[in-house]
Design a protein around this motif. Structure first.
Motif, PDB file in Angstrom:
ATOM      1  N   PRO A  74       0.719  -0.989  -0.094  1.00  0.00           N
ATOM      2  CA  PRO A  74      -0.031   0.131   0.031  1.00  0.00           C
ATOM      3  C   PRO A  74       1.029   1.151  -0.053  1.00  0.00           C
ATOM      4  O   PRO A  74       2.157   1.369   0.332  1.00  0.00           O
ATOM      5  N   MET A  75       0.218   2.178  -0.319  1.00  0.00           N
ATOM      6  CA  MET A  75       0.877   3.525  -0.307  1.00  0.00           C
ATOM      7  C   MET A  75       1.563   4.064   0.992  1.00  0.00           C
ATOM      8  O   MET A  75       1.056   3.617   2.096  1.00  0.00           O
ATOM      9  N   PHE A  76       2.882   4.533   1.114  1.00  0.00           N
ATOM     10  CA  PHE A  76       3.568   4.904   2.222  1.00  0.00           C
ATOM     11  C   PHE A  76       3.319   6.346   2.093  1.00  0.00           C
ATOM     12  O   PHE A  76       3.362   7.105   1.125  1.00  0.00           O
ATOM     13  N   ARG A  77       3.283   6.998   3.528  1.00  0.00           N
ATOM     14  CA  ARG A  77       3.130   8.421   3.598  1.00  0.00           C
ATOM     15  C   ARG A  77       4.087   8.764   4.685  1.00  0.00           C
ATOM     16  O   ARG A  77       4.355   8.292   5.659  1.00  0.00           O
ATOM     17  N   LEU A  78       5.326   9.890   4.254  1.00  0.00           N
ATOM     18  CA  LEU A  78       6.029  10.326   5.251  1.00  0.00           C
ATOM     19  C   LEU A  78       5.863  11.877   5.403  1.00  0.00           C
ATOM     20  O   LEU A  78       5.937  12.477   4.569  1.00  0.00           O
ATOM     21  N   CYS A  79       6.037  12.505   6.676  1.00  0.00           N
ATOM     22  CA  CYS A  79       6.029  13.710   6.723  1.00  0.00           C
ATOM     23  C   CYS A  79       7.018  14.451   7.761  1.00  0.00           C
ATOM     24  O   CYS A  79       7.340  13.504   8.575  1.00  0.00           O
ATOM     25  N   ILE A  80       7.576  15.520   7.288  1.00  0.00           N
ATOM     26  CA  ILE A  80       8.561  15.863   8.269  1.00  0.00           C
ATOM     27  C   ILE A  80       8.237  17.552   8.510  1.00  0.00           C
ATOM     28  O   ILE A  80       7.602  18.035   7.905  1.00  0.00           O
ATOM     29  N   ALA A 218      -7.212  16.383  -1.731  1.00  0.00           N
ATOM     30  CA  ALA A 218      -7.962  16.107  -0.728  1.00  0.00           C
ATOM     31  C   ALA A 218      -9.189  15.302  -0.908  1.00  0.00           C
ATOM     32  O   ALA A 218      -9.513  14.548  -0.325  1.00  0.00           O
ATOM     33  N   ALA A 219     -10.032  15.784  -1.978  1.00  0.00           N
ATOM     34  CA  ALA A 219     -11.252  15.194  -2.297  1.00  0.00           C
ATOM     35  C   ALA A 219     -11.132  13.742  -2.729  1.00  0.00           C
ATOM     36  O   ALA A 219     -11.749  13.017  -2.454  1.00  0.00           O
ATOM     37  N   VAL A 220     -10.048  13.653  -3.652  1.00  0.00           N
ATOM     38  CA  VAL A 220      -9.730  12.454  -4.234  1.00  0.00           C
ATOM     39  C   VAL A 220      -9.204  11.515  -2.942  1.00  0.00           C
ATOM     40  O   VAL A 220      -9.584  10.225  -3.087  1.00  0.00           O
ATOM     41  N   SER A 221      -8.555  12.094  -1.871  1.00  0.00           N
ATOM     42  CA  SER A 221      -8.066  11.185  -1.004  1.00  0.00           C
ATOM     43  C   SER A 221      -9.140  10.479  -0.104  1.00  0.00           C
ATOM     44  O   SER A 221      -9.027   9.428   0.317  1.00  0.00           O
ATOM     45  N   HIS A 222     -10.468  10.903  -0.256  1.00  0.00           N
ATOM     46  CA  HIS A 222     -11.457  10.381   0.433  1.00  0.00           C
ATOM     47  C   HIS A 222     -12.298   9.725  -0.554  1.00  0.00           C
ATOM     48  O   HIS A 222     -13.523   9.288  -0.181  1.00  0.00           O
ATOM     49  N   GLY A 223     -11.925   9.600  -1.835  1.00  0.00           N
ATOM     50  CA  GLY A 223     -12.513   8.713  -2.869  1.00  0.00           C
ATOM     51  C   GLY A 223     -13.880   9.355  -3.432  1.00  0.00           C
ATOM     52  O   GLY A 223     -14.864   8.766  -3.955  1.00  0.00           O
ATOM     53  N   GLY A 432      -3.938  11.899  -1.316  1.00  0.00           N
ATOM     54  CA  GLY A 432      -4.543  12.117  -2.851  1.00  0.00           C
ATOM     55  C   GLY A 432      -3.585  12.600  -4.077  1.00  0.00           C
ATOM     56  O   GLY A 432      -4.014  11.750  -5.281  1.00  0.00           O
ATOM     57  N   GLY A 433      -2.464  13.070  -3.640  1.00  0.00           N
ATOM     58  CA  GLY A 433      -1.541  13.324  -4.764  1.00  0.00           C
ATOM     59  C   GLY A 433      -1.013  11.878  -5.209  1.00  0.00           C
ATOM     60  O   GLY A 433      -0.715  11.691  -6.457  1.00  0.00           O
ATOM     61  N   GLY A 434      -0.910  10.927  -4.072  1.00  0.00           N
ATOM     62  CA  GLY A 434      -0.533   9.758  -4.548  1.00  0.00           C
ATOM     63  C   GLY A 434      -1.398   8.963  -5.447  1.00  0.00           C
ATOM     64  O   GLY A 434      -1.050   8.108  -6.388  1.00  0.00           O
ATOM     65  N   LEU A 435      -2.785   8.988  -5.222  1.00  0.00           N
ATOM     66  CA  LEU A 435      -3.709   8.458  -6.013  1.00  0.00           C
ATOM     67  C   LEU A 435      -3.790   8.956  -7.369  1.00  0.00           C
ATOM     68  O   LEU A 435      -3.744   8.191  -8.302  1.00  0.00           O
ATOM     69  N   LEU A 436      -3.585  10.207  -7.497  1.00  0.00           N
ATOM     70  CA  LEU A 436      -3.648  10.893  -8.747  1.00  0.00           C
ATOM     71  C   LEU A 436      -2.292  10.308  -9.575  1.00  0.00           C
ATOM     72  O   LEU A 436      -2.325  10.669 -10.835  1.00  0.00           O
ATOM     73  N   SER A 437      -1.192   9.755  -8.883  1.00  0.00           N
ATOM     74  CA  SER A 437      -0.156   9.381  -9.686  1.00  0.00           C
ATOM     75  C   SER A 437       0.003   7.859 -10.116  1.00  0.00           C
ATOM     76  O   SER A 437       0.692   7.261 -10.521  1.00  0.00           O
ATOM     77  N   HIS A 438      -1.211   7.285  -9.786  1.00  0.00           N
ATOM     78  CA  HIS A 438      -1.284   5.953  -9.642  1.00  0.00           C
ATOM     79  C   HIS A 438      -2.209   5.507 -10.914  1.00  0.00           C
ATOM     80  O   HIS A 438      -3.323   5.740 -10.822  1.00  0.00           O
ATOM     81  N   MET A 440      -3.383   2.939 -12.030  1.00  0.00           N
ATOM     82  CA  MET A 440      -4.504   1.894 -11.812  1.00  0.00           C
ATOM     83  C   MET A 440      -5.481   2.189 -10.834  1.00  0.00           C
ATOM     84  O   MET A 440      -6.654   1.712 -10.696  1.00  0.00           O
ATOM     85  N   GLU A 441      -5.236   3.186 -10.365  1.00  0.00           N
ATOM     86  CA  GLU A 441      -6.000   3.709  -8.911  1.00  0.00           C
ATOM     87  C   GLU A 441      -7.304   4.578  -9.744  1.00  0.00           C
ATOM     88  O   GLU A 441      -8.130   4.266 -10.211  1.00  0.00           O
ATOM     89  N   ASP A 442      -6.728   5.889  -9.721  1.00  0.00           N
ATOM     90  CA  ASP A 442      -7.539   6.861  -9.822  1.00  0.00           C
ATOM     91  C   ASP A 442      -7.122   7.876 -10.850  1.00  0.00           C
ATOM     92  O   ASP A 442      -7.922   8.698 -11.376  1.00  0.00           O
ATOM     93  N   GLY A 443      -5.878   7.939 -11.211  1.00  0.00           N
ATOM     94  CA  GLY A 443      -5.150   8.797 -12.274  1.00  0.00           C
ATOM     95  C   GLY A 443      -4.106   8.548 -12.747  1.00  0.00           C
ATOM     96  O   GLY A 443      -3.784   7.389 -12.675  1.00  0.00           O
ATOM     97  N   TYR A 444      -3.807   9.306 -13.696  1.00  0.00           N
ATOM     98  CA  TYR A 444      -2.316   9.032 -14.326  1.00  0.00           C
ATOM     99  C   TYR A 444      -1.834  10.727 -14.405  1.00  0.00           C
ATOM    100  O   TYR A 444      -2.576  11.445 -14.166  1.00  0.00           O
ATOM    101  N   LEU A 445      -0.566  10.627 -15.006  1.00  0.00           N
ATOM    102  CA  LEU A 445       0.023  11.698 -14.592  1.00  0.00           C
ATOM    103  C   LEU A 445      -0.522  12.858 -15.228  1.00  0.00           C
ATOM    104  O   LEU A 445      -0.502  14.077 -15.056  1.00  0.00           O
ATOM    105  N   CYS A 446      -0.726  12.920 -16.562  1.00  0.00           N
ATOM    106  CA  CYS A 446      -1.336  14.240 -17.275  1.00  0.00           C
ATOM    107  C   CYS A 446      -2.912  14.005 -17.720  1.00  0.00           C
ATOM    108  O   CYS A 446      -3.315  13.036 -18.004  1.00  0.00           O
TER     109      CYS A 446
END
Ligand code: ADP
Ligand code: MG
Length: 466
Positions: A74-80, A218-223, A432-438, A440-446
């Motif tokens: 699954p997607m990993f998320r890291l914040c600093i 953010a909207a995409v992150s909640h499906g 959401g940005g991660g989903l938009l870059s996937h 197979m999930e919800d998006g692809y880059l362009c």
């Protein structure tokens, strides 16, 4: 007379030369952006190869797929923490290591790509604990390090240090290099700040493959794009972070989230809530012990950190009281030993005005929607940013919408109606940005790449086909 005229001409010529020199000294922003815009296509697309980067004023995050155990993870998320410190011995600290350093610089996202004379920057100058200066009409941050003379840097230079750290952490997680990123930016970022954000990524070694808005992410992150919204449905995204807050109303239509109203406040967030508590305890210490700690930067910083902890304790269910302690020796040698407590009603009372300012952002955005033809109601509410965990803020949002203008009065949770994935509010944008870059999930880059249906917003821009 003639000589005076000559002097004026000399002065004008010198001024023109200074301006020209100044502008040549600017990093080649435009050139860099052209490279991003027109650079050679990269590819082929590999899952996890284009992590999303969410630069915040207080915390910054990166996410991605894959890693040592393959792309199926699954997607990993890291914040600093968005903190950088240049120490006296010449070291550059970033993230957690910089956060509590006396020379820490943070909150510079709001300065990216700004003109020094803009009203936002004038007001930032009053709030920020470091100095900002005019550099050829652009905003620069003054940095003092190693006892050397002060030098100044573009906010994007400082941001690139944070993004480079995120890149390094993502690479460590993925076990390989990344060269491209999906960059998320607030709706109110105009071309200048957007280009500065992309420049910061480029300086960190990441080419921007796609730039996308934080509210749609953010909207995409909640499906919300997965058949949860009717076509023409409306989403209110409220972000309350560490230093800034904003509200955006999005209309969803055929996979595209378009903003129809937006309001922001660049100096309203968790730091201000902590500041109110610190002021309260500073008064209490003065009253109880006769010691004024207000002028002692180190003691005030310690007290603020304690107040942030107490605030977070009061957010957790079942905690109605939190402790605030300060045991410190002031610069003047006086010892302070203070223990106090804070109840939830006290916390809410002390921050009453600030919480009202958060709600007024919602009110203003909603008033704006009245001017949009065909707007009927809000279908879902998405809360973004660590400070939206505060129960009183949630309650105020809920009260505002209860019984009016929403499809369901129950749509307030840490996200929207009937969430499939539980996303922490401070990770919603990067998720959401991660989903938009996937792909197979919800998006692809362009947007529109490959003629496929693309989730996104009309403000999105793509710079490489994958
Ligand atoms: P950014 O504006 O950089 O996106 P974040 O969304 O990460 O910032 O929010 C950071 C803020 O959220 C900080 O002020 C922090 O104190 C606050 N915060 C984080 N967790 C909690 C919590 N449990 N309760 C209250 N505030 C919180
Ligand atoms: Mg954030």
């Amino acid at each position: 007379m003639a000589r005076d005229g000559g002097a004026v001409v000399d002065i004008l010529a010198a001024a023109a030369a200074a301006v020209l020199l100044c502008c040549f000294l600017r990093p080649a922003t435009a050139m860099m952006v052209d490279t991003i815009r027109y650079g050679p296509p990269r590819g082929p697309y590999r899952l996890g190869a284009v992590p999303p980067v969410d630069l915040g004023n207080t915390n910054s995050c990166v996410a991605g797929y894959g890693g040592a155990d393959g792309e199926s993870t699954p997607m990993f998320r890291l914040c600093i923490p968005t903190s950088v410190a240049f120490t006296d011995d010449g070291a550059t600290l970033v993230g957690e290591a910089a956060k509590n350093h006396p020379a820490a610089i943070s909150g510079f996202k709001r300065l990216l790509g700004t003109r020094f004379d803009s009203p936002d920057v004038r007001s930032a100058a009053e709030h920020l604990p470091y100095k900002i200066v005019d550099w050829c009409t652009r905003t620069h941050i003054e940095v003092n390090a190693g006892g050397a003379a002060a030098r100044s840097m573009y906010p994007s230079d400082v941001a690139s240090i944070v993004i480079a750290e995120l890149k390094a952490r993502a690479e460590a997680h993925l076990g390989g290099e990344v060269h491209n990123a999906v960059v998320t930016v607030p709706y109110y970022f105009s071309d200048g700040p957007r280009e500065a954000a992309m420049n910061a990524a480029a300086m960190a070694g990441l080419m921007t493959a796609r730039i996308t808005g934080e509210p749609p992410a953010a909207a995409v992150s909640h499906g919300l794009h997965r058949n949860k919204l009717r076509d023409g449905g409306n989403v209110l995204v409220l972000h309350v972070g560490g230093g800034t807050s904003d509200t955006t109303v999005l209309t969803y239509d055929n996979a595209v989230f378009e903003a129809i109203a937006s309001y922001h406040d660049l100096h309203l967030g968790g730091d201000d809530f902590d500041g109110k508590l610190a002021d309260h305890f500073t008064q209490l210490i003065k009253h109880r012990h006769g010691i004024d700690i207000a002028g002692d930067d180190l003691a005030v910083a310690k007290l603020k950190a304690q107040c942030e902890r107490a605030k977070k304790t009061l957010t957790a269910a079942g905690h109605d009281t939190a402790q605030v302690n300060l045991h410190s020796q002031l610069a003047n040698g006086v010892n302070v030993s203070f223990s106090g407590s804070l109840t939830r009603p006290q916390f809410e009372e002390l921050n009453h005005d600030l919480f009202q300012r958060v709600i007024s952002l919602v009110e203003k955005a909603m008033a704006e929607t009245k001017r949009v033809p065909g707007f009927d109601m809000i279908d879902a509410i998405v809360l973004v940013g660590g400070s939206t965990r505060i129960p009183r803020i949630r309650e105020l949002v809920k009260n505002y919408f209860d019984g009016k203008e929403t499809a369901t009065a129950t749509s307030i949770s840490s996200g929207a109606v009937a969430m499939a994935v539980v996303v922490e509010p401070d990770e919603a944008v990067v998720h959401g940005g991660g989903l938009l870059s996937h792909p197979m999930e919800d998006g692809y880059l362009c947007m529109g790449a490959g003629g496929r249906r693309q989730i996104g917003s009309p403000m999105d821009r793509c710079y490489h086909e994958f």
